[in-house]
Enzyme design. Structure first.
Site, PDB file in Angstrom:
ATOM      1  N   GLU A 165      30.198  50.085  44.592  1.00  0.00           N
ATOM      2  CA  GLU A 165      31.110  48.947  44.770  1.00  0.00           C
ATOM      3  C   GLU A 165      32.096  48.804  43.611  1.00  0.00           C
ATOM      4  O   GLU A 165      33.148  48.187  43.753  1.00  0.00           O
ATOM      5  CB  GLU A 165      30.324  47.640  44.938  1.00  0.00           C
ATOM      6  CG  GLU A 165      29.471  47.551  46.196  1.00  0.00           C
ATOM      7  CD  GLU A 165      30.275  47.174  47.437  1.00  0.00           C
ATOM      8  OE1 GLU A 165      31.495  47.413  47.475  1.00  0.00           O
ATOM      9  OE2 GLU A 165      29.650  46.641  48.369  1.00  0.00           O
ATOM     10  N   THR A 224      41.706  42.497  44.761  1.00  0.00           N
ATOM     11  CA  THR A 224      40.484  41.689  44.707  1.00  0.00           C
ATOM     12  C   THR A 224      40.790  40.347  44.068  1.00  0.00           C
ATOM     13  O   THR A 224      41.678  40.236  43.223  1.00  0.00           O
ATOM     14  CB  THR A 224      39.364  42.408  43.922  1.00  0.00           C
ATOM     15  OG1 THR A 224      38.286  41.485  43.737  1.00  0.00           O
ATOM     16  CG2 THR A 224      39.815  42.936  42.586  1.00  0.00           C
TER      17      THR A 224
END
Ligand code: HSE
Length: 306
Positions: free
Chosen positions: A129, A181
């Site tokens: 991730e 993000t």
């Protein structure tokens, strides 16, 4: 065994107040991941149907980084080719990158008889991730590995509990993030009152799952004081659509994982109406892809053929 094909589901992380510790698997959408072992020492990743320019270098790809972690921990010298048949939208908070990492680690565990426990698979897969969000959060990969609802009980070391999830109807409005993000913008200073409410809401979610109470689940799920204020502000029309969806009878509405997808839970006879509201509400958003009617699911990564 030289070849395996796996199906790995979308997952919706955080489930409202459970930032980085809760996630749930969905029945749809999913990706298929094919792993073929070979006699080289090279690892190669390619995509089929990728229109999103997902990186294929191992260090920049979530599945690639997870494989590198597995190779390092188990001192492997195994060559392989990984083909990811892309059906899900990446960068939309659906856990798609985690789904690929989970499938690859799950598949290699089987093919190479590594005898990894679910916690070990989750711990290795989560390292991937870092390639997408910069943080090895375990919630998405845990729900992909195990299916159902997952609670990350502990991060050091990783320890995940799976709860059987009642089958709740879900409407998913898929929206890509407008930036890579939003994690870096989240502040964790929420103050005493909100902290208490957040803890109460997490407890209510677990209780609602145990008692199969979709109304309690939806209500507890609909407020998050950690990520929602930052991520909701980055989604045009989010607050309006959420209010509309709740007034139209949905039990709950929230941002899925890192966003910008939005997830609502409702009754089966209201699902078309809720889907239509979300479709109309987000239609003008340039990051809007589509609305999907799906449900929560207890099935994680599955072997399709071997
Ligand atoms: N818990 C993670 C986050 C999930 O909120 O950033 C990302 O899908």
């Amino acid at each position: 065994m030289k070849r395996i094909v796996l199906r790995s589901p979308a997952t919706s992380a955080n489930v409202g107040p459970g930032y980085d510790i809760f996630a749930m698997a969905l029945a749809d959408p999913y990706d298929e991941i094919e792993i073929s072992l070979n006699d080289t020492k090279e690892v190669n990743i390619e995509f089929v149907n990728d229109t999103q320019a997902i990186p294929t270098s191992l260090e920049d790809n979530v599945a690639g980084l997870a494989v590198l972690e597995l190779i390092k921990r188990k001192r492997l010298e195994q060559g392989m080719s990984i083909r990811i048949h892309k059906q899900m939208t990446s960068g939309a908070g659906l856990g798609t990158t985690g789904a690929s990492a989970a499938a690859v680690i799950y598949g290699l565990n089987k093919m190479l008889n590594l005898h990894l426990t679910p916690n070990e698979m989750i711990d290795i897969a989560r390292m991937g991730e870092v390639a997408s969000g910069g943080s090895p959060h375990a919630d998405n990969v845990a729900a992909s590995v195990l299916g159902g609802f997952v609670l990350v009980k502990n991060y050091k070391p990783i320890d995940v509990l799976k709860l059987e999830m009642p089958e709740f109807p879900v409407v998913l409005a898929i929206l890509k993030k407008s930036q890579r993000t939003t994690r870096g913008f989240i502040t964790y200073e929420i103050g005493q009152e909100k902290l208490k409410e957040q803890m109460a809401r997490c407890s209510r979610i677990i209780h609602a799952i145990h008692t199969h109470d979709i109304e309690e689940f939806g209500d507890a799920f609909s407020v998050d004081h950690i990520a929602e204020p930052v991520r909701g502000a980055a989604i045009p029309e989010y607050a309006e659509v959420k209010n509309h969806v709740i007034s139209a009878g949905a039990f709950g509405c929230q941002i899925s994982g890192g966003g910008s997808s939005v997830v609502a839970v409702c009754s089966p006879d209201n699902i078309d109406f809720i889907a239509a509201i979300m479709e109309k509400g987000f239609a003008g958003n340039p990051n809007f892809i589509q609305v999907i009617k799906t449900k929560t699911s207890n099935i994680g990564v599955q072997i399709i053929s071997e």
